[in-house]
Write a protein that holds these residues in place. Sequence first.
Motif, mmCIF file in Angstrom:
data_model
loop_
_atom_site.group_PDB
_atom_site.id
_atom_site.type_symbol
_atom_site.label_atom_id
_atom_site.label_comp_id
_atom_site.label_asym_id
_atom_site.label_seq_id
_atom_site.Cartn_x
_atom_site.Cartn_y
_atom_site.Cartn_z
ATOM 1 N N PHE A 267 -16.018 71.155 -4.049
ATOM 2 C CA PHE A 267 -15.483 69.895 -4.549
ATOM 3 C C PHE A 267 -16.563 69.076 -5.252
ATOM 4 O O PHE A 267 -16.303 68.446 -6.279
ATOM 5 C CB PHE A 267 -14.872 69.082 -3.402
ATOM 6 C CG PHE A 267 -14.287 67.775 -3.842
ATOM 7 C CD1 PHE A 267 -13.035 67.729 -4.448
ATOM 8 C CD2 PHE A 267 -14.991 66.601 -3.689
ATOM 9 C CE1 PHE A 267 -12.497 66.522 -4.873
ATOM 10 C CE2 PHE A 267 -14.454 65.380 -4.103
ATOM 11 C CZ PHE A 267 -13.205 65.354 -4.686
ATOM 12 N N ASN A 268 -17.755 69.084 -4.723
ATOM 13 C CA ASN A 268 -18.826 68.222 -5.235
ATOM 14 C C ASN A 268 -19.706 68.852 -6.302
ATOM 15 O O ASN A 268 -20.601 68.176 -6.828
ATOM 16 C CB ASN A 268 -19.687 67.729 -4.073
ATOM 17 C CG ASN A 268 -18.933 66.722 -3.241
ATOM 18 O OD1 ASN A 268 -18.654 65.628 -3.683
ATOM 19 N ND2 ASN A 268 -18.572 67.118 -2.044
ATOM 20 N N THR A 269 -19.484 70.109 -6.635
ATOM 21 C CA THR A 269 -20.324 70.739 -7.654
ATOM 22 C C THR A 269 -19.523 71.261 -8.847
ATOM 23 O O THR A 269 -20.102 71.813 -9.752
ATOM 24 C CB THR A 269 -21.150 71.903 -7.068
ATOM 25 O OG1 THR A 269 -20.257 72.887 -6.549
ATOM 26 C CG2 THR A 269 -22.090 71.400 -6.003
ATOM 27 N N ARG A 270 -18.272 71.094 -8.839
ATOM 28 C CA ARG A 270 -17.450 71.600 -9.968
ATOM 29 C C ARG A 270 -17.172 70.516 -10.961
ATOM 30 O O ARG A 270 -17.142 69.392 -10.751
ATOM 31 C CB ARG A 270 -16.127 72.181 -9.469
ATOM 32 C CG ARG A 270 -16.312 73.254 -8.445
ATOM 33 C CD ARG A 270 -16.512 74.561 -9.075
ATOM 34 N NE ARG A 270 -16.880 75.524 -8.011
ATOM 35 C CZ ARG A 270 -17.091 76.762 -8.264
ATOM 36 N NH1 ARG A 270 -16.986 77.226 -9.454
ATOM 37 N NH2 ARG A 270 -17.428 77.587 -7.316
ATOM 38 N N GLU B 205 -15.617 73.880 6.058
ATOM 39 C CA GLU B 205 -15.867 72.515 5.591
ATOM 40 C C GLU B 205 -16.982 72.503 4.552
ATOM 41 O O GLU B 205 -16.899 71.802 3.536
ATOM 42 C CB GLU B 205 -16.296 71.611 6.739
ATOM 43 C CG GLU B 205 -15.242 71.306 7.757
ATOM 44 C CD GLU B 205 -15.828 70.500 8.908
ATOM 45 O OE1 GLU B 205 -15.335 69.381 9.127
ATOM 46 O OE2 GLU B 205 -16.775 70.987 9.562
ATOM 47 N N ALA B 206 -18.044 73.250 4.827
ATOM 48 C CA ALA B 206 -19.193 73.295 3.927
ATOM 49 C C ALA B 206 -18.809 73.897 2.581
ATOM 50 O O ALA B 206 -19.209 73.387 1.532
ATOM 51 C CB ALA B 206 -20.332 74.087 4.566
ATOM 52 N N VAL B 207 -18.024 74.955 2.607
ATOM 53 C CA VAL B 207 -17.574 75.592 1.359
ATOM 54 C C VAL B 207 -16.719 74.615 0.562
ATOM 55 O O VAL B 207 -16.913 74.441 -0.645
ATOM 56 C CB VAL B 207 -16.800 76.895 1.652
ATOM 57 C CG1 VAL B 207 -16.111 77.412 0.400
ATOM 58 C CG2 VAL B 207 -17.720 77.946 2.238
ATOM 59 N N GLU B 208 -15.782 73.964 1.236
ATOM 60 C CA GLU B 208 -14.904 73.000 0.549
ATOM 61 C C GLU B 208 -15.715 71.840 -0.028
ATOM 62 O O GLU B 208 -15.517 71.443 -1.182
ATOM 63 C CB GLU B 208 -13.848 72.472 1.516
ATOM 64 C CG GLU B 208 -12.864 71.524 0.872
ATOM 65 C CD GLU B 208 -11.800 71.051 1.837
ATOM 66 O OE1 GLU B 208 -11.198 70.001 1.533
ATOM 67 O OE2 GLU B 208 -11.560 71.697 2.870
ATOM 68 N N PHE B 209 -16.630 71.308 0.747
ATOM 69 C CA PHE B 209 -17.487 70.206 0.303
ATOM 70 C C PHE B 209 -18.294 70.625 -0.927
ATOM 71 O O PHE B 209 -18.359 69.911 -1.926
ATOM 72 C CB PHE B 209 -18.422 69.768 1.417
ATOM 73 C CG PHE B 209 -19.362 68.667 1.037
ATOM 74 C CD1 PHE B 209 -18.995 67.341 1.164
ATOM 75 C CD2 PHE B 209 -20.626 68.951 0.534
ATOM 76 C CE1 PHE B 209 -19.858 66.312 0.794
ATOM 77 C CE2 PHE B 209 -21.492 67.942 0.152
ATOM 78 C CZ PHE B 209 -21.105 66.619 0.298
ATOM 79 N N PHE B 210 -18.909 71.793 -0.838
ATOM 80 C CA PHE B 210 -19.747 72.280 -1.934
ATOM 81 C C PHE B 210 -18.914 72.480 -3.209
ATOM 82 O O PHE B 210 -19.306 72.028 -4.286
ATOM 83 C CB PHE B 210 -20.439 73.588 -1.553
ATOM 84 C CG PHE B 210 -21.341 74.113 -2.621
ATOM 85 C CD1 PHE B 210 -22.620 73.612 -2.780
ATOM 86 C CD2 PHE B 210 -20.900 75.098 -3.490
ATOM 87 C CE1 PHE B 210 -23.442 74.082 -3.795
ATOM 88 C CE2 PHE B 210 -21.718 75.579 -4.501
ATOM 89 C CZ PHE B 210 -22.996 75.060 -4.643
#
Length: 65
Positions: free
Chosen positions: A62-65, A55-60
């Motif tokens: 999605f929100n930083t690209r 979840e953390a990897v996906e969140f990061f």
Amino acid sequence: MLDRICEMYPEESFLKADGFDEAIIGVDTSTMRLIYSITKCIELLIKTDGMEEDEAVEFFEFNTR
């Protein structure tokens, strides 16, 4: 690390990512941008937001690209 960077460059105003101060590992002096450790950002999301690693990897991502 952020405190040290601010002391070294008192005239600079850095744009920061909220909640990720502990993940700062340096500054790019050619652009005066803060450098963050992706690994540390993921660890912070897991620790502070209670996310699972995937979840953390996906969140990061999605929100930083």
